[in-house]
Design a protein around this motif. Structure first.
Motif, PDB file in Angstrom:
ATOM      1  N   ALA A 152      10.951  -7.494   3.130  1.00  0.00           N
ATOM      2  CA  ALA A 152      11.247  -6.431   4.091  1.00  0.00           C
ATOM      3  C   ALA A 152      10.489  -6.588   5.413  1.00  0.00           C
ATOM      4  O   ALA A 152      10.992  -6.219   6.461  1.00  0.00           O
ATOM      5  CB  ALA A 152      10.938  -5.069   3.475  1.00  0.00           C
ATOM      6  N   VAL A 153       9.295  -7.123   5.374  1.00  0.00           N
ATOM      7  CA  VAL A 153       8.478  -7.168   6.590  1.00  0.00           C
ATOM      8  C   VAL A 153       8.049  -8.613   6.833  1.00  0.00           C
ATOM      9  O   VAL A 153       7.190  -9.127   6.140  1.00  0.00           O
ATOM     10  CB  VAL A 153       7.222  -6.281   6.445  1.00  0.00           C
ATOM     11  N   THR A 154       8.667  -9.255   7.810  1.00  0.00           N
ATOM     12  CA  THR A 154       8.234 -10.599   8.207  1.00  0.00           C
ATOM     13  C   THR A 154       8.135 -10.654   9.720  1.00  0.00           C
ATOM     14  O   THR A 154       7.053 -10.763  10.267  1.00  0.00           O
ATOM     15  CB  THR A 154       9.183 -11.683   7.676  1.00  0.00           C
ATOM     16  N   GLY A 155       9.277 -10.556  10.379  1.00  0.00           N
ATOM     17  CA  GLY A 155       9.268 -10.561  11.846  1.00  0.00           C
ATOM     18  C   GLY A 155       8.455  -9.416  12.406  1.00  0.00           C
ATOM     19  O   GLY A 155       7.710  -9.569  13.383  1.00  0.00           O
ATOM     20  N   SER A 156       8.560  -8.260  11.775  1.00  0.00           N
ATOM     21  CA  SER A 156       7.783  -7.115  12.260  1.00  0.00           C
ATOM     22  C   SER A 156       6.286  -7.322  12.010  1.00  0.00           C
ATOM     23  O   SER A 156       5.454  -6.805  12.756  1.00  0.00           O
ATOM     24  CB  SER A 156       8.272  -5.813  11.628  1.00  0.00           C
ATOM     25  N   ALA A 157       5.929  -8.106  10.972  1.00  0.00           N
ATOM     26  CA  ALA A 157       4.515  -8.408  10.739  1.00  0.00           C
ATOM     27  C   ALA A 157       3.970  -9.306  11.847  1.00  0.00           C
ATOM     28  O   ALA A 157       2.827  -9.144  12.297  1.00  0.00           O
ATOM     29  CB  ALA A 157       4.328  -9.081   9.384  1.00  0.00           C
ATOM     30  N   VAL A 158       4.803 -10.251  12.305  1.00  0.00           N
ATOM     31  CA  VAL A 158       4.400 -11.128  13.417  1.00  0.00           C
ATOM     32  C   VAL A 158       4.196 -10.283  14.678  1.00  0.00           C
ATOM     33  O   VAL A 158       3.210 -10.451  15.400  1.00  0.00           O
ATOM     34  CB  VAL A 158       5.432 -12.247  13.643  1.00  0.00           C
ATOM     35  N   GLN A 159       5.107  -9.354  14.929  1.00  0.00           N
ATOM     36  CA  GLN A 159       4.947  -8.449  16.077  1.00  0.00           C
ATOM     37  C   GLN A 159       3.654  -7.656  15.964  1.00  0.00           C
ATOM     38  O   GLN A 159       2.952  -7.461  16.954  1.00  0.00           O
ATOM     39  CB  GLN A 159       6.114  -7.458  16.153  1.00  0.00           C
ATOM     40  N   TRP A 160       3.336  -7.173  14.781  1.00  0.00           N
ATOM     41  CA  TRP A 160       2.129  -6.388  14.559  1.00  0.00           C
ATOM     42  C   TRP A 160       0.882  -7.225  14.842  1.00  0.00           C
ATOM     43  O   TRP A 160      -0.049  -6.756  15.495  1.00  0.00           O
ATOM     44  CB  TRP A 160       2.131  -5.874  13.109  1.00  0.00           C
ATOM     45  N   LEU A 161       0.882  -8.488  14.361  1.00  0.00           N
ATOM     46  CA  LEU A 161      -0.250  -9.380  14.645  1.00  0.00           C
ATOM     47  C   LEU A 161      -0.421  -9.590  16.146  1.00  0.00           C
ATOM     48  O   LEU A 161      -1.537  -9.663  16.654  1.00  0.00           O
ATOM     49  CB  LEU A 161      -0.052 -10.734  13.956  1.00  0.00           C
ATOM     50  N   ARG A 162       0.697  -9.675  16.863  1.00  0.00           N
ATOM     51  CA  ARG A 162       0.679  -9.909  18.306  1.00  0.00           C
ATOM     52  C   ARG A 162       0.365  -8.618  19.075  1.00  0.00           C
ATOM     53  O   ARG A 162      -0.573  -8.585  19.883  1.00  0.00           O
ATOM     54  CB  ARG A 162       2.032 -10.470  18.750  1.00  0.00           C
ATOM     55  N   ASP A 163       1.130  -7.568  18.827  1.00  0.00           N
ATOM     56  CA  ASP A 163       1.073  -6.371  19.678  1.00  0.00           C
ATOM     57  C   ASP A 163      -0.013  -5.379  19.298  1.00  0.00           C
ATOM     58  O   ASP A 163      -0.542  -4.689  20.166  1.00  0.00           O
ATOM     59  CB  ASP A 163       2.428  -5.655  19.661  1.00  0.00           C
ATOM     60  N   GLN A 164      -0.346  -5.291  18.021  1.00  0.00           N
ATOM     61  CA  GLN A 164      -1.318  -4.282  17.583  1.00  0.00           C
ATOM     62  C   GLN A 164      -2.712  -4.864  17.347  1.00  0.00           C
ATOM     63  O   GLN A 164      -3.698  -4.254  17.737  1.00  0.00           O
ATOM     64  CB  GLN A 164      -0.823  -3.597  16.302  1.00  0.00           C
ATOM     65  N   LEU A 165      -2.774  -6.026  16.721  1.00  0.00           N
ATOM     66  CA  LEU A 165      -4.072  -6.614  16.404  1.00  0.00           C
ATOM     67  C   LEU A 165      -4.556  -7.601  17.458  1.00  0.00           C
ATOM     68  O   LEU A 165      -5.749  -7.891  17.525  1.00  0.00           O
ATOM     69  CB  LEU A 165      -4.039  -7.298  15.040  1.00  0.00           C
ATOM     70  N   GLY A 166      -3.632  -8.157  18.240  1.00  0.00           N
ATOM     71  CA  GLY A 166      -4.014  -9.112  19.269  1.00  0.00           C
ATOM     72  C   GLY A 166      -4.516 -10.443  18.718  1.00  0.00           C
ATOM     73  O   GLY A 166      -5.213 -11.177  19.421  1.00  0.00           O
ATOM     74  N   ILE A 167      -4.170 -10.774  17.479  1.00  0.00           N
ATOM     75  CA  ILE A 167      -4.611 -12.022  16.866  1.00  0.00           C
ATOM     76  C   ILE A 167      -3.897 -13.215  17.484  1.00  0.00           C
ATOM     77  O   ILE A 167      -4.446 -14.303  17.571  1.00  0.00           O
ATOM     78  CB  ILE A 167      -4.407 -11.970  15.336  1.00  0.00           C
ATOM     79  N   ILE A 168      -2.651 -13.014  17.890  1.00  0.00           N
ATOM     80  CA  ILE A 168      -1.875 -14.067  18.547  1.00  0.00           C
ATOM     81  C   ILE A 168      -1.319 -13.520  19.857  1.00  0.00           C
ATOM     82  O   ILE A 168      -1.193 -12.313  20.035  1.00  0.00           O
ATOM     83  CB  ILE A 168      -0.716 -14.563  17.650  1.00  0.00           C
ATOM     84  N   LYS A 169      -1.011 -14.439  20.769  1.00  0.00           N
ATOM     85  CA  LYS A 169      -0.421 -14.035  22.045  1.00  0.00           C
ATOM     86  C   LYS A 169       1.095 -14.189  22.034  1.00  0.00           C
ATOM     87  O   LYS A 169       1.787 -13.514  22.775  1.00  0.00           O
ATOM     88  CB  LYS A 169      -1.022 -14.848  23.194  1.00  0.00           C
TER      89      LYS A 169
END
Length: 179
Positions: A152-169
């Motif tokens: 259920a959560v893959t692409g949205s997890a990548v967005q979360w890593l980018r937009d909320q946690l700032g782990i990736i740009k």
């Protein structure tokens, strides 16, 4: 009463003024109220959940110019156009990616990941927690079935890593991190 596809077909073909109340086998199978072998609503399940059969759309093939009627002359498409089909989201992607032979599979990447494996004319019960479903039915031909696995959560997890946690740009950085 029905799926989003039922609502679209109903409204395109006239709504309360003679609209076609139908869905295809793929969308009906997703309700978990359709018998996969008869391709009809399951009376035992309808009784258990207290759903009157006459409230449900007629189940039809995924694609068949005889199945879904025509759009209203004064409707949103501006004339009478034959509505030839209705196909569920992941099943439509499977057909669109031409996975039409048993053993062929597709994987879709989006908010979630969805893999469908074409099992041909066989209803294959999963031994590993996958969903057995109708893949498509074209006209009078036999239904084609599939096994589906989803996350259920893959692409949205990548967005979360980018937009909320700032782990990736950017999303492209995730492959190196995963490796």
């Amino acid at each position: 009463f029905g799926t989003p596809g039922t609502w679209v077909v109903w409204n395109l073909t006239g709504g309360t003024d003679g609209g076609v109340h139908a869905t295809d086998v793929t969308n009906a199978s997703r309700t978990m109220l359709m018998d996969l072998t008869t391709l009809d609503w399951d009376d035992e399940l309808l009784g258990f959940f207290g759903i009157p059969r006459n409230s449900l759309p007629e189940i039809r093939p995924s694609s068949d110019p005889r199945s879904y009627g025509v759009t209203r002359r004064n409707g949103p498409v501006g004339g009478e156009v034959t509505v030839c089909g209705d196909l569920g989201d992941q099943q439509a992607a499977t057909v669109g990616q031409v996975c039409t032979l048993p053993g062929e599979a597709k994987n879709t990447y989006g908010t979630g990941n969805f893999m469908l494996l074409n099992t041909g004319k066989q209803v294959v019960p999963s031994k590993a927690g996958l969903l057995t479903t109708v893949c498509y039915k074209l006209g009078d031909h036999d239904a084609i079935y599939a096994l589906e696995g989803s996350i259920a959560v893959t692409g949205s997890a990548v967005q979360w890593l980018r937009d909320q946690l700032g782990i990736i740009k950017s999303a492209s950085e995730i492959e190196a991190l995963a490796a």
